[in-house]
Design a protein around this motif. Structure first.
Motif, short mmCIF file in Angstrom:
data_model
loop_
_atom_site.label_atom_id
_atom_site.label_comp_id
_atom_site.label_asym_id
_atom_site.label_seq_id
_atom_site.Cartn_x
_atom_site.Cartn_y
_atom_site.Cartn_z
N GLY A 120 0.70 -1.33 -0.06
CA GLY A 120 0.08 -0.20 -0.23
C GLY A 120 0.81 1.33 -0.17
O GLY A 120 0.34 2.55 -0.16
N GLY A 121 2.09 0.98 0.22
CA GLY A 121 2.98 2.45 0.40
C GLY A 121 3.09 3.06 -1.13
O GLY A 121 3.09 4.29 -0.90
N MET A 122 2.99 2.43 -2.29
CA MET A 122 2.98 3.11 -3.61
C MET A 122 1.71 3.96 -3.68
O MET A 122 1.69 5.23 -4.18
N GLU A 123 0.66 3.18 -3.28
CA GLU A 123 -0.67 4.16 -3.38
C GLU A 123 -0.60 5.09 -2.30
O GLU A 123 -1.27 6.36 -2.96
N ARG A 124 -0.12 5.12 -1.23
CA ARG A 124 -0.09 5.95 -0.39
C ARG A 124 0.34 7.09 -0.73
O ARG A 124 0.01 8.36 -0.46
N LEU A 125 1.68 7.20 -1.15
CA LEU A 125 2.57 7.96 -1.93
C LEU A 125 1.96 8.85 -2.84
O LEU A 125 1.94 9.89 -3.00
N HIS A 126 1.45 8.02 -3.95
CA HIS A 126 0.50 8.64 -4.84
C HIS A 126 -0.46 9.88 -4.53
O HIS A 126 -0.38 10.80 -4.92
N ARG B 251 0.05 -16.27 8.64
CA ARG B 251 0.30 -17.36 7.37
C ARG B 251 2.15 -17.43 7.35
O ARG B 251 2.40 -18.71 7.27
N VAL B 252 2.62 -16.48 7.55
CA VAL B 252 4.18 -16.33 7.49
C VAL B 252 4.81 -17.20 8.58
O VAL B 252 5.56 -18.04 8.58
N ARG C 102 3.85 -8.02 8.88
CA ARG C 102 2.72 -6.87 9.14
C ARG C 102 1.61 -7.12 8.28
O ARG C 102 0.42 -7.21 8.72
N GLU C 103 1.69 -7.70 7.02
CA GLU C 103 0.46 -7.89 6.24
C GLU C 103 -0.35 -9.25 6.48
O GLU C 103 -1.45 -9.40 6.45
#
Length: 212
Positions: free
Chosen positions: A20-26, A196-197, A191-192
């Motif tokens: 989600g970081g790219m979307e947040r930065l955008h 599961r990890v 975190r995501e």
């Protein structure tokens, strides 16, 4: 409040390392200006929140020191940026000449202890720690080579903060370590999708997942 600077804006690139970081930065850059042509409160608040570090100042003070062994950090990120990428991260010059502005990632720079109000009282100690050169060894590599404890770890192909090659080299040092290398997550796998990890790593450590 803090000081809005070009190098501070470059630090917003830290968001690109997680989901989600790219979307947040955008979104932040898309809403950077208000109707009058000035910087919007939304953008300024996002910038301030990202750089404040007032709830976890030790993160900034010890960011590089925790990796040191036998030598000083001497502001490693700042040195590398200036020595190996001289001029490439000059945001003002890049913008003035129509070149892309390079962003930075998860790094702490000495200028932060001048520009960020919550860090100013810690400037002296931060510089002292950056010069400290008598750190003990972090790991006993000979002991790790003789490890008898079941262990598993995850490494991510698209991890912006941790070089995959270094992760693999570290894993090779620990006898019996089973490494899960995946492109399903960025740096933020726990975190995501922590459950599961963790479940997969425990299964690998218990030898429930066969080696391929």
């Amino acid at each position: 409040g803090g000081t809005l600077t070009a190098q501070g804006i470059q630090c917003m690139g830290i968001n690109l390392g997680g989901a989600g970081g790219m979307e947040r930065l955008h979104f932040w850059f898309e809403t950077a200006f208000d109707g009058s042509g000035g910087l919007s409160h939304t953008f300024l608040r996002a910038y301030e929140n990202m750089l404040s570090i007032d709830t976890n100042p030790l993160y900034a003070v010890l960011h590089e020191s925790i990796y040191c062994q036998g030598e000083a950090s001497n502001w490693s990120a700042e040195r590398t940026k200036n020595q190996e990428y001289s001029g490439e991260f000059d945001a003002v010059n890049a913008a003035a000449n129509g070149r892309p502005v390079m962003l930075t990632g998860e790094m702490i720079f000495p200028w932060m202890f001048d520009d960020i109000p919550s860090l100013r009282p810690l400037k002296e100690v931060a510089h002292l720690l950056a010069q400290k050169d008598d750190w003990p060894m972090l790991y006993d590599t000979e002991a790790l080579k003789k490890n008898k404890v079941p262990v598993a770890a995850a490494a991510y192909y698209e991890d912006m903060y941790v070089e995959l090659e270094f992760s693999q080299q570290t894993a090779d040092t620990v006898k019996g370590l089973r490494l899960w290398v995946t492109s399903e997550y960025l740096h933020s796998g726990v975190r995501e999708d922590g459950a599961r990890v963790f479940k997969r790593l425990m299964a690998m450590a218990d030898d429930e997942i066969p080696l391929r």
